[in-house]
Write a protein that holds these residues in place. Structure first.
Motif, PDB file in Angstrom:
ATOM      1  N   TYR A 478       0.847  -1.188   0.000  1.00 41.68           N
ATOM      2  CA  TYR A 478       0.000   0.000   0.000  1.00 41.68           C
ATOM      3  C   TYR A 478       0.886   1.243   0.000  1.00 41.68           C
ATOM      4  O   TYR A 478       1.933   1.277   0.633  1.00 41.68           O
ATOM      5  N   ARG A 479       0.416   2.245  -0.700  1.00 45.89           N
ATOM      6  CA  ARG A 479       1.152   3.510  -0.773  1.00 45.89           C
ATOM      7  C   ARG A 479       0.315   4.611  -0.148  1.00 45.89           C
ATOM      8  O   ARG A 479      -0.901   4.656  -0.327  1.00 45.89           O
ATOM      9  N   ILE A 480       0.989   5.501   0.578  1.00 49.71           N
ATOM     10  CA  ILE A 480       0.323   6.663   1.159  1.00 49.71           C
ATOM     11  C   ILE A 480       0.812   7.898   0.409  1.00 49.71           C
ATOM     12  O   ILE A 480       1.955   8.331   0.607  1.00 49.71           O
ATOM     13  N   PRO A 481      -0.003   8.461  -0.473  1.00 54.15           N
ATOM     14  CA  PRO A 481       0.440   9.642  -1.223  1.00 54.15           C
ATOM     15  C   PRO A 481       0.526  10.864  -0.312  1.00 54.15           C
ATOM     16  O   PRO A 481      -0.454  11.239   0.341  1.00 54.15           O
ATOM     17  N   LEU A 482       1.713  11.482  -0.231  1.00 54.74           N
ATOM     18  CA  LEU A 482       1.921  12.664   0.603  1.00 54.74           C
ATOM     19  C   LEU A 482       2.471  13.798  -0.248  1.00 54.74           C
ATOM     20  O   LEU A 482       3.395  13.606  -1.036  1.00 54.74           O
ATOM     21  N   SER A 483       1.897  14.959  -0.056  1.00 55.07           N
ATOM     22  CA  SER A 483       2.420  16.144  -0.741  1.00 55.07           C
ATOM     23  C   SER A 483       3.700  16.596  -0.049  1.00 55.07           C
ATOM     24  O   SER A 483       4.018  16.163   1.070  1.00 55.07           O
ATOM     25  N   ASN A 484       4.455  17.500  -0.700  1.00 61.34           N
ATOM     26  CA  ASN A 484       5.686  18.024  -0.098  1.00 61.34           C
ATOM     27  C   ASN A 484       5.397  18.754   1.207  1.00 61.34           C
ATOM     28  O   ASN A 484       6.180  18.679   2.165  1.00 61.34           O
ATOM     29  N   GLU A 485       4.255  19.439   1.259  1.00 63.93           N
ATOM     30  CA  GLU A 485       3.897  20.170   2.469  1.00 63.93           C
ATOM     31  C   GLU A 485       3.658  19.203   3.631  1.00 63.93           C
ATOM     32  O   GLU A 485       4.149  19.421   4.748  1.00 63.93           O
ATOM     33  N   LYS A 486       2.928  18.116   3.370  1.00 64.24           N
ATOM     34  CA  LYS A 486       2.675  17.128   4.422  1.00 64.24           C
ATOM     35  C   LYS A 486       3.967  16.438   4.851  1.00 64.24           C
ATOM     36  O   LYS A 486       4.177  16.158   6.033  1.00 64.24           O
ATOM     37  N   SER A 487       4.839  16.149   3.890  1.00 64.28           N
ATOM     38  CA  SER A 487       6.117  15.508   4.224  1.00 64.28           C
ATOM     39  C   SER A 487       6.951  16.393   5.139  1.00 64.28           C
ATOM     40  O   SER A 487       7.580  15.904   6.086  1.00 64.28           O
ATOM     41  N   MET A 488       6.967  17.711   4.878  1.00 61.46           N
ATOM     42  CA  MET A 488       7.734  18.633   5.725  1.00 61.46           C
ATOM     43  C   MET A 488       7.124  18.734   7.117  1.00 61.46           C
ATOM     44  O   MET A 488       7.847  18.826   8.120  1.00 61.46           O
TER      45      MET A 488
END
Length: 515
Positions: A478-488
């Motif tokens: 399973y993959r959890i798509p994260l935006s750059n903002e969420k990753s930071m």
């Protein structure tokens, strides 16, 4: 005078303190030993993954606990690879559940060439690729004799392609997309431990095996589902035409009738009755509500299940007109060996479904030594409508219909000749009847709960009680798509905020202790 007293009592006090300390150390060591022993013998493990990916299915656990003869498992993968770690973790779970009944070995195909040759000779398999060997002695040696190295064995090799499916990536090594290890390993254990495959006959003269209506599901859809079940459960599926045989074959463990378009003839019904009256019989009927099955219905009524001439539905009046829902949610009813591990599970029957009425005369059932139990029930707001042909008015439940508070029964089981003591094995007749013929259709069987119910019901009619329970599942990624903002945000939370909170708490405690 006081000095003399102190001198005489001091050695006694030191001896007492030394003895006290010694006893405390010994008690601590004893306590440590007891805790370690209990931890080794009675340890608990928690699988916190979303889909319980690291927990063996109930069916696998039941089967491993029923093993009587030791079985060898050889994991042949290059040590340290991602695939080897996945397989090792799975096999260790098998070993932990089966205890001494599994002998597990690990073979590094890249570094242990001489040992690989020994394994090939011992198990008579070719180890030119990654995989798992599952093997058992074909005949058990006498207790006074040691097993011979060249004794005949039942062996099966599971290739890596049967265990994993990979996702190809450009300029990168393939990534594991799906892990089917439990399915493959449990199936191999069944194959090498059972003397021969259980034979299931499908009544081809009464079964529309090439049904394609309802979305064009393709040819032989029912048989494809059965072949899939057979491949995982060590079963052999054969068609059977009652018009061309004098009797149902003696090797028939279960006879299945699904999507019958017309009733059985008197001769065909006689063949089924003779088979049912034998010492051991298994029948699975998936009823087509559109067909009139008077003779089969009479046979089922004699055994405690009456097929009602109705349609299970839900109806209500909406702003856009009358709504009649014929697709029925089916919930597993507790209290049966088939649904014991499926309690709380449900799936939806497509197309039309008819309800079943069970005999409620315990004295009559006891006299005939027959036990009837509900397996699937509809929700409380569904009922069995007898006036289903009337399309002019909105259906409403009445006294002629099957209504709540009694649940509308969609499937039931019948066992003839069973003993009340589950520890005593006996030859009995087992029958499962379902008021909808689409249980084995791909559209329905694609639902995990429907597939699990079909597998468990089939194993029950086959008298394979050790195989009852939820079948193995294949594990995906399973993959959890994260935006750059969420990753930071996650980065600052884990690297900055949490360590800072720990530091502030430590400073607070240090300051409090200083004061």
């Amino acid at each position: 005078m006081s000095k003399e007293t102190d001198t005489t009592t001091s050695p006694i006090r030191r001896t007492s303190i030394a003895a006290n300390v010694t006893l405390q150390v010994l008690a601590g060591l004893l306590l440590l030993a007891v805790v370690n022993y209990l931890n080794y013998k009675h340890n608990w493990r928690w699988d916190l993954s979303r889909d319980k990916d690291y927990t063996l299915s109930q069916q696998t656990q039941n089967y491993l606990k029923s093993l009587r003869q030791k079985t060898d498992i050889v994991v042949a993968f290059p040590r340290g690879t991602e695939t080897e770690k996945e397989v090792r973790a799975l096999v260790e779970e098998y070993k932990r559940t089966a205890k001494s009944k599994l002998n597990v070995e690990y073979l590094d195909l890249l570094r242990e060439n001489n040992r690989r040759l020994e394994m090939e000779k011992k198990y008579r398999v070719s180890l030119n690729r990654n995989g798992i060997i599952v093997s058992k002695e074909a005949s058990k040696a006498k207790s006074s004799e040691a097993p011979k190295a060249d004794a005949p064995r039942n062996s099966q090799f599971i290739g890596e392609d049967k265990i994993f499916s990979f996702e190809e990536r450009p300029a990168q090594p393939p990534r594991i997309a799906e892990f089917r290890g439990e399915n493959a390993l449990t199936s191999a254990l069944i194959n090498v431990n059972e003397k021969e495959a259980s034979i299931v006959y499908v009544l081809s003269d009464k079964t529309e095996l090439r049904r394609v209506e309802g979305g064009g599901s393709g040819p032989m859809t029912v048989m494809n589902v059965l072949y899939d079940i057979a491949g995982k459960q060590n079963l052999e599926v054969r068609p059977l035409n009652l018009r061309t045989v004098e009797k149902i074959p003696d090797d028939a463990r279960t006879v299945i009738s699904v999507w019958a378009d017309f009733d059985f003839s008197e001769r065909e019904m006689e063949l089924l009755k003779n088979y049912w009256d034998g010492k051991r019989a298994g029948l699975l009927f998936l009823l087509n509500p559109k067909s009139q099955m008077q003779r089969l219905g009479g046979f089922l009524t004699e055994n405690g299940v009456t097929v009602r001439n109705d349609r299970v539905l839900f109806a209500s009046r909406t702003g856009r007109g009358n709504l009649v829902q014929l697709e029925v949610p089916a919930a597993c009813s507790p209290g049966s060996a088939i649904t014991h591990d499926l309690a709380g599970r449900s799936f939806t029957f497509i197309e039309e479904t008819q309800s079943l009425a069970l005999a409620d005369d315990p004295a009559s059932q006891k006299t005939r030594n027959v036990e009837v139990k509900p397996l699937l029930v509809a929700p409380d707001d569904y009922w069995g409508e007898t006036d289903y042909r009337n399309t002019q008015t909105l259906p409403v439940p009445d006294k002629e219909d099957t209504t709540s508070p009694n649940p509308v029964i969609l499937a039931a089981s019948v066992e003839r000749g069973a003993l009340k003591d589950s520890l005593l094995k006996t030859e009995s007749g087992r029958l499962v009847v379902v008021g909808n013929s689409t249980l084995l259709d791909p559209d329905t069987a694609a639902t995990p709960s429907a597939y699990d119910f079909g597998v468990t019901a089939l194993n029950w009619t086959l008298h394979r009680d050790e195989m009852l329970g939820i079948p193995p599942k294949q594990k995906g990624t399973y993959r959890i798509p994260l935006s750059n903002e969420k990753s930071m945000q996650i980065l600052w939370l884990t690297v900055g905020l949490l360590p800072l909170a720990v530091l502030m708490f430590a400073l607070f405690m240090w300051s409090a202790r200083r004061q």
